[in-house]
Enzyme design. Structure first.
Site, short mmCIF file in Angstrom:
data_model
loop_
_atom_site.label_atom_id
_atom_site.label_comp_id
_atom_site.label_asym_id
_atom_site.label_seq_id
_atom_site.Cartn_x
_atom_site.Cartn_y
_atom_site.Cartn_z
N ASN A 140 0.86 -1.19 0.00
CA ASN A 140 0.00 0.00 0.00
C ASN A 140 0.89 1.24 0.00
O ASN A 140 1.70 1.41 0.90
CB ASN A 140 -0.84 -0.07 1.28
N ASN B 171 -3.04 4.36 -2.51
CA ASN B 171 -3.99 4.85 -1.50
C ASN B 171 -4.13 6.37 -1.62
O ASN B 171 -3.27 7.12 -1.18
CB ASN B 171 -3.48 4.45 -0.11
N SER C 245 -6.76 7.96 2.23
CA SER C 245 -6.53 7.98 3.68
C SER C 245 -7.09 9.27 4.26
O SER C 245 -6.83 10.35 3.74
CB SER C 245 -5.03 7.91 3.98
N ASN D 152 -6.21 10.37 7.05
CA ASN D 152 -5.25 10.84 8.06
C ASN D 152 -4.20 11.79 7.51
O ASN D 152 -3.44 12.38 8.27
CB ASN D 152 -4.55 9.63 8.70
N LYS E 17 -7.23 2.92 -4.61
CA LYS E 17 -8.17 2.75 -3.49
C LYS E 17 -8.87 4.06 -3.18
O LYS E 17 -8.21 5.07 -2.89
CB LYS E 17 -7.40 2.24 -2.27
N ASN F 247 -12.02 2.73 1.26
CA ASN F 247 -11.29 3.04 2.50
C ASN F 247 -12.31 3.37 3.60
O ASN F 247 -13.51 3.18 3.42
CB ASN F 247 -10.35 4.23 2.22
N THR F 248 -11.86 3.89 4.70
CA THR F 248 -12.75 4.27 5.82
C THR F 248 -13.55 5.53 5.47
O THR F 248 -13.21 6.26 4.54
CB THR F 248 -11.92 4.53 7.08
N SER G 59 -11.03 -4.88 9.70
CA SER G 59 -11.51 -4.72 11.09
C SER G 59 -12.02 -6.03 11.69
O SER G 59 -11.78 -6.33 12.86
CB SER G 59 -12.62 -3.67 11.16
C1 LIG Z 1 -6.36 1.41 12.04
C2 LIG Z 1 -6.56 1.40 10.55
C3 LIG Z 1 -5.48 1.68 9.71
C4 LIG Z 1 -5.63 1.69 8.31
N1 LIG Z 1 -4.56 1.99 7.51
C5 LIG Z 1 -4.72 2.00 6.16
C6 LIG Z 1 -3.63 2.29 5.30
O1 LIG Z 1 -2.50 2.54 5.74
N2 LIG Z 1 -3.84 2.29 3.96
C7 LIG Z 1 -5.08 2.01 3.44
O2 LIG Z 1 -5.24 2.02 2.21
N3 LIG Z 1 -6.14 1.72 4.22
C8 LIG Z 1 -5.98 1.71 5.57
N4 LIG Z 1 -7.05 1.41 6.38
C9 LIG Z 1 -8.36 1.08 5.76
C10 LIG Z 1 -8.56 -0.45 5.67
O3 LIG Z 1 -7.55 -1.04 4.88
C11 LIG Z 1 -9.93 -0.79 5.06
O4 LIG Z 1 -9.99 -0.33 3.73
C12 LIG Z 1 -11.09 -0.18 5.84
O5 LIG Z 1 -10.84 -0.28 7.25
C13 LIG Z 1 -12.42 -0.84 5.52
O6 LIG Z 1 -12.37 -2.24 5.74
P1 LIG Z 1 -12.86 -2.93 7.13
O7 LIG Z 1 -14.24 -2.40 7.43
O8 LIG Z 1 -12.83 -4.40 6.84
O9 LIG Z 1 -11.87 -2.53 8.19
C14 LIG Z 1 -6.91 1.40 7.75
C15 LIG Z 1 -8.00 1.10 8.62
C16 LIG Z 1 -7.84 1.11 9.98
C17 LIG Z 1 -9.05 0.82 10.87
#
Ligand SMILES: Cc1cc2nc3c(=O)[nH]c(=O)nc-3n(C[C@H](O)[C@H](O)[C@H](O)COP(=O)(O)O)c2cc1C
Length: 243
Positions: free
Chosen positions: A22, A53, A56, A58, A94, A123-124, A195
């Protein structure tokens, strides 16, 4: 940041299975696109695929890379880099679940026609569906079950907008066989989960595979490919008021 350490570990890796790397941009970067090029070039030889990505929550401003002009520049730069890298590593973009239809149309226009190998949706979310938790007002991206409906709706919309021509990876709130199945029915050819592994551990993956096999048998389908996108029209509108 961290490329050298990650690369050293991946180079020594002997395990089986697919590895996706990623890549993103540093928060304080003056040339964000160059950061992505550096990441892709560094990992092209060891990654089975690279996730670009741009969603994000963040890194302030990072999601602006999802706009048509910036995304076209980024994809163009990365395709140049792929052509000159150790190998043409598969590249998936993504995206966030918080995009309007016109923004999704732009992404499909830029990423279609083989410009990328697939899209990961999603993503989130920065939005806050109704939550019971006392932590509901905390800042940051929300993942897991509360993200499922929103991310699946956006997945179905991208599937319809792209007429099924861009391979899609469904992510967001997958927690069992039924939610994985709904991602596939919405248009995903592949499913990712993050998650739910915290709550259920790695054995969840086997349970999901068993449940998917049962669903295929019950419907007399020979492969998951036959189920992809079958309910995209319904799922593209789920949970919207008045529908
Ligand atoms: C603590 C945390 C860190 C994450 N870090 C990344 C990241 O570095 N790069 C990315 O593309 N997505 C990141 N994600 C998003 C997840 O890869 C995923 O796309 C998102 O959480 C939705 O899937 P889920 O509901 O199964 O968690 C992160 C999610 C969480 C909760």
């Amino acid at each position: 940041m961290g490329h050298a350490a990650a690369l050293a570990r991946l180079t020594l890796r002997r395990g089986r299975g697919l590895v996706g790397v990623n890549i993103g941009a540093n928060k304080d970067s003056e040339d964000r696109l160059a950061d992505y090029v550096t990441g892709l070039t560094a990992f092209a030889a060891v990654a089975d695929y690279v996730t670009v990505n741009i969603s994000s929550p963040n890194t302030p401003g990072l999601r602006a890379l999802q706009s048509r002009g910036e995304l076209a520049d980024l994809v163009g730069r990365l395709n140049d880099a792929r052509a000159h890298a150790a190998r043409r590593v598969p590249m998936l973009v993504k995206i966030a679940p918080d995009l309007r239809d016109d923004e999704l149309e732009d992404i499909v226009a830029v990423c279609g026609g083989g410009a990328v190998d697939g899209l990961i949706v999603s993503n989130t979310t920065l939005s806050r569906p109704p939550l019971a938790s006392p932590h509901r007002d905390e800042a940051g991206g929300l993942s897991g079950s509360p993200l499922f409906q929103l991310s699946t709706r956006v997945l179905a919309r991208v599937y319809l907008l792209s007429e099924g021509r861009i391979p899609l990876v469904g992510a967001g709130g997958v927690s069992d066989a039924e939610t994985a199945w709904l991602k596939i029915r919405a248009g995903a050819s592949l499913v990712q989960l993050y998650s739910a592994l915290i709550y259920r551990g790695p054995k969840l993956v086997g349970e999901i595979l068993d449940g998917l096999t049962k669903r295929l048998k019950a419907r007399r389908l020979a492969s998951l490919a036959q189920a992809v996108g079958g309910d995209a029209r319904e799922l593209a509108h789920q949970g919207l008021s008045g529908t």
